[in-house]
Enzyme design. Structure first.
Site, PDB file in Angstrom:
ATOM      1  N   HIS A 198       0.786  -0.987  -0.017  1.00 49.88           N
ATOM      2  CA  HIS A 198       0.399   0.058  -0.020  1.00 49.88           C
ATOM      3  C   HIS A 198       0.973   1.229   0.132  1.00 49.88           C
ATOM      4  O   HIS A 198       0.637   2.353  -0.726  1.00 49.88           O
ATOM      5  CB  HIS A 198      -0.762  -0.025   1.223  1.00 49.88           C
ATOM      6  CG  HIS A 198      -2.069  -0.944   1.505  1.00 49.88           C
ATOM      7  ND1 HIS A 198      -1.739  -2.073   2.418  1.00 49.88           N
ATOM      8  CD2 HIS A 198      -2.909  -1.324   0.644  1.00 49.88           C
ATOM      9  CE1 HIS A 198      -2.620  -2.881   2.265  1.00 49.88           C
ATOM     10  NE2 HIS A 198      -3.655  -2.460   1.200  1.00 49.88           N
TER      11      HIS A 198
ATOM     12  N   GLN B 174      -8.412  -6.497 -11.302  1.00 50.39           N
ATOM     13  CA  GLN B 174      -8.924  -5.366 -10.789  1.00 50.39           C
ATOM     14  C   GLN B 174      -8.585  -4.072 -11.425  1.00 50.39           C
ATOM     15  O   GLN B 174      -9.405  -3.082 -11.875  1.00 50.39           O
ATOM     16  CB  GLN B 174      -8.545  -5.282  -9.326  1.00 50.39           C
ATOM     17  CG  GLN B 174      -9.015  -3.829  -8.483  1.00 50.39           C
ATOM     18  CD  GLN B 174      -8.986  -3.955  -7.020  1.00 50.39           C
ATOM     19  OE1 GLN B 174      -9.844  -4.503  -6.318  1.00 50.39           O
ATOM     20  NE2 GLN B 174      -7.932  -3.060  -6.432  1.00 50.39           N
TER      21      GLN B 174
HETATM   22  P1  AMP Z   1      -6.480  -3.559  -0.563  1.00 50.13           P
HETATM   23  O1  AMP Z   1      -6.327  -2.685   0.646  1.00 50.13           O
HETATM   24  O2  AMP Z   1      -6.046  -5.038  -0.411  1.00 50.13           O
HETATM   25  O3  AMP Z   1      -8.031  -3.250  -1.213  1.00 50.13           O
HETATM   26  O4  AMP Z   1      -5.365  -2.915  -1.478  1.00 50.13           O
HETATM   27  C1  AMP Z   1      -5.395  -1.636  -1.496  1.00 50.13           C
HETATM   28  C2  AMP Z   1      -4.512  -1.265  -2.955  1.00 50.13           C
HETATM   29  O5  AMP Z   1      -3.308  -1.905  -2.560  1.00 50.13           O
HETATM   30  C3  AMP Z   1      -5.053  -2.069  -4.171  1.00 50.13           C
HETATM   31  O6  AMP Z   1      -4.832  -1.093  -5.250  1.00 50.13           O
HETATM   32  C4  AMP Z   1      -3.987  -3.134  -4.187  1.00 50.13           C
HETATM   33  O7  AMP Z   1      -3.845  -3.749  -5.550  1.00 50.13           O
HETATM   34  C5  AMP Z   1      -2.810  -2.618  -3.541  1.00 50.13           C
HETATM   35  N1  AMP Z   1      -1.879  -3.577  -3.040  1.00 50.13           N
HETATM   36  C6  AMP Z   1      -2.045  -4.517  -2.225  1.00 50.13           C
HETATM   37  N2  AMP Z   1      -0.969  -5.501  -1.856  1.00 50.13           N
HETATM   38  C7  AMP Z   1      -0.003  -4.761  -2.862  1.00 50.13           C
HETATM   39  C8  AMP Z   1       1.422  -5.386  -2.926  1.00 50.13           C
HETATM   40  N3  AMP Z   1       1.914  -6.256  -2.418  1.00 50.13           N
HETATM   41  N4  AMP Z   1       2.026  -4.433  -4.005  1.00 50.13           N
HETATM   42  C9  AMP Z   1       1.493  -3.339  -4.418  1.00 50.13           C
HETATM   43  N5  AMP Z   1       0.246  -2.940  -4.367  1.00 50.13           N
HETATM   44  C10 AMP Z   1      -0.511  -3.746  -3.493  1.00 50.13           C
END
Ligand code: AMP
Length: 309
Positions: A55, A172
């Protein structure tokens, strides 16, 4: 006598304004209208919280490219299916705010459910087509409808110039680009590369569910992807051959149950099959490790998103 410390004490460095935690849509709208009126470029990072370095890489990109950074923390009930982990999803608002403050984020939007879904809400935003008719869209019915509905609402509330998403959730990003185009949202979508632990595991808030032995088993996802990349680098372009490399790695690991391993077109997500060449493709995996469902992917044959510092 040393003059430098004395001179330094005379110079005042402007400290960044403190971060605001905003919980109502009305407050968010008026605060951001004021930023827009000043001509500030707004970067937006939507999250469900339990923040990790993945994030934070999106936040850093927004910080570098925009004048004002807004992060949202909202565990969106409509994107969880029955029997999924909505109730037990980690909620760590205080720790999240600390991390965001360290990055000098201006606004954290952490609304209660009623602010995002007013009582009696009857509207959904849904991408209905190839982007959602495969992979997660099939395994998690209603998931993307929940994602597009909440992201569309957040885009309306925040009015960002740029919105940041992670490659970790590859499908997504395809679905949200489609929605952004279809509904003419006046913003850019930036996709940042997947951040991994040094041993390869893609960071995910759901990794917290893994026991130590499960975490070791979960490494088979990235191991499988990296083996497929090595095979690709030797010149292999047959989709089934690449798929087998990943599948063999996962199948030879105890405790890992494959949901899917797919070799798909990076833009359309159509599966590459038979004699089709996987010259440019995405390998997408979903698998269960114990009770935890994990996803991961790798882009082959084309530039992945530019690395973020
Ligand atoms: P989430 O809180 O899981 O909904 O993720 C929020 C954002 O963070 C989304 O755009 C995810 O794709 C991104 N995200 C989650 N994990 C990672 C990661 N390991 N590397 C890069 N972006 C991430």
């Amino acid at each position: 006598m040393c003059l430098i410390p004395c001179l330094l004490s005379l110079i005042s460095f402007p400290s960044p304004p403190p971060m605001s935690l905003v919980q109502s849509t009305a407050d968010l709208r008026s605060l951001l209208a004021a930023e827009r009126a000043k001509g500030n470029r707004i970067g937006f990072v939507p999250t469900m919280g339990a923040l990790h370095r993945g994030h934070m890489s999106l936040v850093s990109a927004a910080r570098r490219e925009c004048d004002v950074v807004v992060a949202s923390i909202f565990v969106n009930p409509t994107q969880f299916g029955p029997g999924e982990d909505f109730e037990r999803y980690p909620r760590t608002l205080d720790a999240d705010c600390e991390l965001l403050a360290q990055e000098n984020v201006e606004y954290v939007f952490a609304p209660p459910v009623e602010e995002v879904y007013p009582p009696g809400a009857q509207t959904w935003v849904e991408v209905q087509g190839p982007a959602t008719a495969t992979l997660e869209g099939v395994r998690r019915p209603g998931h993307f409808r929940g994602v597009t509905t909440v992201v569309a609402t957040l885009f309306h509330l925040v009015g960002p110039d740029v919105a940041y998403f992670g490659q970790k959730d590859y499908q997504q990003t395809v679905v949200l680009r489609q929605m952004t185009r279809d509904l003419a949202f006046p913003l850019e979508i930036r996709v940042c590369p997947t951040v991994r632990d040094p041993d390869g595991l893609a960071l995910s808030s759901r990794n917290q569910y893994l026991s130590e032995p499960e975490r070791a088993q979960a490494l088979s996802l990235s191991r499988g992807l990296f083996s497929a990349r090595e095979t690709f680098d030797t010149g292999e372009r047959n989709p089934a051959a690449l798929r087998n490399v990943v599948q063999d790695t996962l199948q030879s690991t105890n405790g890992v149950a494959i949901d899917y391993v797919a070799i798909v077109d990076p833009e359309t997500l159509a599966p590459l099959e038979g004699a089709q060449s996987a010259e440019r493709c995405v390998i997408a995996i979903a698998a269960r490790v114990g009770k935890t469902r994990l996803i991961d992917n790798l882009i082959l044959g084309m530039e992945p998103p530019a690395p973020q510092e």
